[in-house]
Design a protein around this motif. Structure first.
Motif, short mmCIF file in Angstrom:
data_model
loop_
_atom_site.label_atom_id
_atom_site.label_comp_id
_atom_site.label_asym_id
_atom_site.label_seq_id
_atom_site.Cartn_x
_atom_site.Cartn_y
_atom_site.Cartn_z
N ALA A 53 0.74 -1.25 -0.13
CA ALA A 53 -0.02 -0.13 -0.21
C ALA A 53 0.80 1.25 -0.15
CB ALA A 53 -1.06 -0.11 1.42
N PRO A 54 0.43 2.21 -0.72
CA PRO A 54 1.13 3.44 -0.79
C PRO A 54 1.23 4.23 0.65
CG PRO A 54 -0.77 3.89 -1.56
CD PRO A 54 -0.64 2.36 -1.48
N ASP A 55 2.22 4.99 1.09
CA ASP A 55 2.45 5.74 2.12
C ASP A 55 1.45 6.88 2.00
OD1 ASP A 55 3.96 3.93 3.53
OD2 ASP A 55 5.89 4.95 2.50
N ARG A 56 0.87 7.18 0.75
CA ARG A 56 0.12 8.66 0.92
C ARG A 56 -0.83 8.23 -0.36
NH1 ARG A 56 2.35 13.70 -1.83
NH2 ARG A 56 0.91 13.95 -2.78
N VAL A 57 -2.06 8.90 0.19
CA VAL A 57 -3.02 8.99 -1.11
C VAL A 57 -3.72 10.08 -1.06
CG1 VAL A 57 -3.89 6.34 -0.93
CG2 VAL A 57 -5.11 7.88 0.41
N ILE A 58 -4.50 10.50 -2.13
CA ILE A 58 -5.23 11.57 -2.27
C ILE A 58 -6.81 11.37 -2.25
CG2 ILE A 58 -5.67 13.76 -3.54
CD1 ILE A 58 -2.81 14.01 -4.53
N VAL A 59 -7.36 11.81 -1.63
CA VAL A 59 -8.85 11.50 -1.85
C VAL A 59 -9.60 12.80 -2.12
CG1 VAL A 59 -11.09 10.86 -0.47
CG2 VAL A 59 -8.72 9.99 0.25
N ALA A 122 -4.99 10.69 -13.01
CA ALA A 122 -6.24 10.62 -13.66
C ALA A 122 -7.12 11.70 -13.20
CB ALA A 122 -6.59 9.03 -13.63
N ASP A 123 -8.11 11.86 -13.97
CA ASP A 123 -9.18 13.07 -13.55
C ASP A 123 -10.34 12.19 -12.68
OD1 ASP A 123 -11.12 14.88 -13.26
OD2 ASP A 123 -11.60 14.94 -15.57
N VAL A 142 -13.06 9.54 -4.21
CA VAL A 142 -12.45 8.67 -5.21
C VAL A 142 -10.81 8.64 -4.49
CG1 VAL A 142 -11.10 8.87 -7.49
CG2 VAL A 142 -13.42 9.43 -6.86
N VAL A 143 -10.02 7.49 -4.40
CA VAL A 143 -8.77 7.45 -3.98
C VAL A 143 -7.62 7.32 -5.17
CG1 VAL A 143 -7.27 6.02 -2.38
CG2 VAL A 143 -9.85 6.33 -1.90
N GLU A 144 -6.55 8.17 -4.81
CA GLU A 144 -5.45 8.11 -5.85
C GLU A 144 -4.29 7.96 -5.11
OE1 GLU A 144 -3.38 11.26 -8.92
OE2 GLU A 144 -4.80 12.05 -7.54
N PRO A 145 -3.85 6.69 -5.17
CA PRO A 145 -2.48 6.23 -4.66
C PRO A 145 -1.48 7.30 -5.44
CG PRO A 145 -3.05 4.59 -6.06
CD PRO A 145 -4.14 5.73 -6.14
#
Length: 147
Positions: A53-59, A122-123, A142-145
């Motif tokens: 899993a990434p250490d950071r995601v943008i939601v 991605a958009d 929406v979760v962006e790793p």
């Protein structure tokens, strides 16, 4: 008819012989093969990304959407209260960053809810089925790793 039957039987016996030859490592001499083959798959970068899993995601929470879904129809949001980390993201919607264990939990939940997972860059506005239930309401998250 006898000729067709004989041809079918002959083809079947040839197939059995071929399979038997493959069963002993392709050797038809009757001596066991000393070759060893591994059936373990070598992990690709794609499967490796799924295991870690990434250490950071943008939601992202794109602009508000009216939906007929209820919280019983969608997976429960596993992360913290979105109001704690989401900030306005003009021209519409909100976004925020999760790190550490919260990022890992959100990412792993998004793997189980693929509509909510987008590739980096991605958009997020194109993810229109990323619905989650949280405290009795349905949210589009929406979760962006970030690898």
């Amino acid at each position: 008819m006898i000729k067709r039957y004989a041809t079918a039987v002959g083809a079947g016996l040839a197939g059995i012989a071929l399979l038997a030859g493959c069963g002993n490592g392709g050797s038809s001499s009757g001596t066991p093969s000393t070759e060893t083959t591994s059936t373990e798959a070598t992990p690709t970068s794609e499967t490796t990304n799924e295991r870690t899993a990434p250490d950071r995601v943008i939601v992202y929470q794109p602009g508000l959407i009216d939906t007929y879904l209820t919280v019983d129809d969608v997976p429960a949001w596993p992360g913290p209260d979105p109001s704690e980390f989401l900030q306005p993201n003009p021209p519409s919607g909100m976004s925020g960053t999760l790190t550490g264990p919260e990022a890992q939990v959100a990412y792993e939940a998004a793997l189980d809810h693929p509509d909510a997972l987008i590739e980096e860059g991605a958009d997020p506005d194109n993810a229109t089925a990323a619905f989650w239930g949280f405290e009795g309401i349905v949210l589009l998250l929406v979760v962006e790793p970030q690898w």
